[in-house]
Design an enzyme around this catalytic site. Structure first.
Site, PDB file in Angstrom:
ATOM      1  CB  THR A 175      -0.922   0.015   1.235  1.00  0.00           C
ATOM      2  OG1 THR A 175      -1.616  -1.213   1.312  1.00  0.00           O
ATOM      3  CG2 THR A 175      -1.918   1.162   1.147  1.00  0.00           C
ATOM      4  CG  HIS A 200       1.641  -6.887  -1.859  1.00  0.00           C
ATOM      5  ND1 HIS A 200       1.646  -6.681  -0.504  1.00  0.00           N
ATOM      6  CD2 HIS A 200       2.513  -7.904  -2.087  1.00  0.00           C
ATOM      7  CE1 HIS A 200       2.469  -7.548   0.075  1.00  0.00           C
ATOM      8  NE2 HIS A 200       3.014  -8.290  -0.870  1.00  0.00           N
ATOM      9  CG  MET A 293      -1.697  -3.831   6.438  1.00  0.00           C
ATOM     10  SD  MET A 293      -1.442  -3.021   8.031  1.00  0.00           S
ATOM     11  CE  MET A 293      -2.486  -1.569   7.849  1.00  0.00           C
TER      12      MET A 293
END
Length: 361
Positions: A175, A200, A293
């Site tokens: 993130t 990600h 995260m």
């Protein structure tokens, strides 16, 4: 003691999407929809009325485009925003532009069976809203390119073929990572070592991400292709939904791309990439863990350091989410901790000092 719920404002021109988002969010014990809006002009008044903690925002809407509204919002009343985007080429480019403008993350709308499809995303949507509510809102940045773009201080050329071919830079992010990766890559010289990146990101978005970076950087940026040789001056991004790892073929570094089971619930997984770098590059790698995260990449960065690699973690003040760097630092995985604007300089300084030491031997 009652739990303070995350207040969410949902903005989408589709009544069905607004209804489904309300159903999903209100099913969670720690969040509630305080209002919905069919377009940004309605949303503007609802923001003042309800002071939401998080906004979910569609990209394509009547009267005002979601990106135009986001840009105004981040300038006048910054708040955490999760974009809701269609999985199309235009949708992926819009989602990346939204992240550049300050959105925390995005969710893709399913193409078929929208009710069942969106409801199957319940945990994903709720998780992204929780992350957004806890995320750090960084100062608004000017565009990465075009009119008003900030000047990028380019790192100096290495002028050492040995450094470029023997060394590797390995980067992991989640993130907030798309903009963090851009900030690390943009100053790097065209003779920098090969770079492997695990961000990600879902399938369908990494191609646009690579294209965008390729247009902004002095190095060549592309999605990784299974079996291709890792070349200096090139950065290779793990395709969404695939693991990227490093292998060797003789003296050459080679990309390995596969769809093995997720690791730490992620595919691509940063730990998979970092572990492969520890095994096949050892002290010739530089590991960098950026905003995100969770703890994916923390153990892998430690293993890289134990294998002799120099490792860096982004500092808390410059992270959108300090989860992954915090975990890596806590277990001793980071050789040094640095603010995002300094990471490319620190990487190049390490390469230069390594080259000088090698020349003295």
């Amino acid at each position: 003691m009652s739990l303070k719920k995350i207040k969410v404002l949902c903005v989408d021109d589709s009544a069905l999407i607004r209804s489904l988002m309300t159903e999903i969010i209100n099913s969670q014990p720690d969040m509630t929809v305080v209002a919905t809006a069919s377009d940004p002009l309605v949303a503007r008044d609802l923001v003042k009325q309800h002071n939401p903690d998080v906004m979910t925002l569609d990209v394509e809407m009547p009267r005002m485009d979601g990106l135009e509204f986001l840009e105004k919002l981040m300038r006048l009343r910054p708040m955490p925003v999760v974009m809701v985007s269609s999985l199309t080429e235009r949708g992926s480019e819009a989602a990346l532009r939204a992240l550049e403008l300050g959105a925390i993350d995005f969710v893709t709308k399913p193409r078929l069976g929208i009710r069942d499809g969106l409801l199957s995303y319940t945990d994903l949507i709720a998780g992204k809203i929780r992350i957004a509510a806890a995320a750090r809102l960084l100062p608004a940045k000017r565009p990465a390119s075009g009119v008003g773009a900030p000047a990028v201080v380019d790192a100096p050329m290495l002028r050492s073929p040995l450094l470029s071919t023997e060394k590797l830079i390995i980067i992991g992010a989640s993130t907030g990572g798309t903009e963090a990766i851009r900030e690390v890559l943009q100053p790097l010289p065209p003779d920098s070592p090969g770079i492997l990146i695990a961000q990600h990101m879902p399938a369908g978005f990494t191609h646009s991400f690579a294209q965008r970076l390729n247009g902004l950087c002095r190095i060549v940026v592309s999605e990784a292709v299974h079996g291709e040789r890792i070349l200096p001056g090139h950065a290779y991004i793990a395709p969404g939904g695939f693991h990227l790892s490093l292998t060797r073929s003789g003296a050459n570094y080679v990309a390995h791309v596969d769809q093995e089971a997720p690791v730490n619930r992620h595919r691509p997984s940063i730990d998979v990439l970092f572990d492969s770098a520890a095994k096949h590059a050892g002290k010739n790698a530089i590991g960098v863990i950026l905003t995100g995260m969770g703890r994916d990449g923390a153990e892998g960065l430690l293993r890289m350091r134990q294998a002799g690699a120099h490792t860096l973690a982004q500092d808390e003040a410059s992270c959108v989410v300090f989860g992954m760097p915090r975990e890596a630092i806590a277990i001793g995985g980071a050789s040094e901790v640095a603010p995002l604007p300094e990471i490319s300089q620190r990487v190049m300084a390490h390469l230069t000092s390594f080259g000088e030491r090698a020349n003295r031997v």
